[in-house]
Design an enzyme around this catalytic site. Structure first.
Site, PDB file in Angstrom:
ATOM      1  N   ASP A 136       0.944  -0.891   0.200  1.00 59.11           N
ATOM      2  CA  ASP A 136       0.047   0.085   0.036  1.00 59.11           C
ATOM      3  C   ASP A 136       0.878   1.382  -0.143  1.00 59.11           C
ATOM      4  O   ASP A 136       0.568   2.266   0.232  1.00 59.11           O
ATOM      5  CB  ASP A 136      -1.030   0.068   1.139  1.00 59.11           C
ATOM      6  CG  ASP A 136      -0.163  -0.068   2.601  1.00 59.11           C
ATOM      7  OD1 ASP A 136       0.883   0.096   2.539  1.00 59.11           O
ATOM      8  OD2 ASP A 136      -0.812  -0.248   3.664  1.00 59.11           O
ATOM      9  N   HIS A 138       3.448   1.795   2.048  1.00 54.88           N
ATOM     10  CA  HIS A 138       4.008   2.469   3.230  1.00 54.88           C
ATOM     11  C   HIS A 138       5.446   2.116   3.324  1.00 54.88           C
ATOM     12  O   HIS A 138       6.189   1.361   2.688  1.00 54.88           O
ATOM     13  CB  HIS A 138       3.272   1.782   4.554  1.00 54.88           C
ATOM     14  CG  HIS A 138       3.371   0.026   4.710  1.00 54.88           C
ATOM     15  ND1 HIS A 138       2.645  -0.697   5.044  1.00 54.88           N
ATOM     16  CD2 HIS A 138       4.574  -0.400   4.373  1.00 54.88           C
ATOM     17  CE1 HIS A 138       2.860  -1.726   5.115  1.00 54.88           C
ATOM     18  NE2 HIS A 138       4.261  -1.743   4.882  1.00 54.88           N
TER      19      HIS A 138
END
Ligand code: GLP
Length: 264
Positions: A136, A138
């Protein structure tokens, strides 16, 4: 930002290990920020090889790990404490007192996070921060929406991250729902950042991170603002990069340029 594309995971790992080794040779008391996950495993393996074959010396190195699940005991096979011992520390001559990893069972989380930040400051800051990228986008466990100025703190994990990390825990229900992580701001304070990406499942998110807009929805994208960022990706992870040819062109000419200029 410099982007190096290597043909596969093995070459990416070798190149990354060479960058880290160079940092240690230049400054034997370097402070390294370390990452976990699948991506840096090959890099650690290469560094272990350099220690064994060439005597690369870790005795004066200090390390700070990026993150740790919460709550989790350090003896849990999926804890990042366990990972670091198993995959790296027990194979090299690092002083265990110089290896900082977030405590996954600490009760006073705020005080602990303040202490972690202070310890980083006390040793003069992180010289080189090794990073992987989550699916995602991160870095550390700075999930989408994390403040781009954040410091070390506790985070609630994104459903996608929990699902993704179920591969390590066996089933989704066993993945901790929280993690303590260095903040995006903490990471950005490192003097040098080394971001690794491998495999086709990282190609879209890597493209967003290094060629897309800077957004808290993809926390790795803030690295575009870092004054000294090196990205090493393998062929598969670089598949969607729009400027791939330009990065390769730069790599060729960088060597030539070195023969014309004086380096500090
Ligand atoms: C975890 C870690 C990150 C890591 C990411 C990617 O979420 N907190 O630091 O970069 O996983 O892991 P992998 O390298 O296994 O794809």
């Amino acid at each position: 930002m410099r982007v190096i594309i290597e043909k596969n995971y093995e070459f990416m790992s070798k190149r990354a290990a060479e960058v880290i080794a160079e940092q240690i040779r230049e400054k034997p008391d370097s402070v390294l920020g370390l990452a976990t996950g699948f991506t840096p495993l090959g890099t650690y393996k290469e560094l272990i090889g350099m220690y064994k074959k060439e005597g690369l010396d870790f005795s004066r190195v200090t390390t700070f790990n990026l993150d740790e699940y919460y709550p989790i005991p350090s003896t849990h096979p999926q804890s990042y404490h366990y990972y670091m011992q198993k995959e790296f520390f027990k194979h090299i001559n690092i002083n265990p007192d110089h290896t900082y990893i977030i405590d996954g069972l600490v009760k006073d989380v705020k005080a602990f996070c303040r202490w972690y930040e202070e310890e980083i400051k006390k040793v003069g800051g992180i010289d080189l921060q090794l990073l992987g990228i989550g699916r995602d986008g991160h870095i550390g466990f700075n999930e989408p929406g994390s403040s781009l100025g954040s410091r070390t703190r506790i985070k609630i994990l994104d459903a996608a991250t929990i699902k993704d990390n179920a591969r390590f825990f066996g089933k989704k229900e066993d993945v901790p729902k929280y993690a303590i992580t260095m903040g995006v701001g903490t990471i950005m304070d490192a003097k040098y950042c080394l971001l690794l990406a491998s495999g086709s499942d990282k190609s879209k998110v890597l493209t967003k991170a290094i060629e897309g807009p800077i957004t808290a929805q993809v926390t790795a994208s803030i690295l575009q603002m870092h004054k000294d960022l090196l990205v090493i990706a393998d062929e598969k992870a670089s598949r969607d990069l729009k400027n791939k040819e330009y990065y390769q062109h730069i790599e060729k000419l960088t060597e030539e340029l070195k023969t014309l200029t004086i380096e500090e």
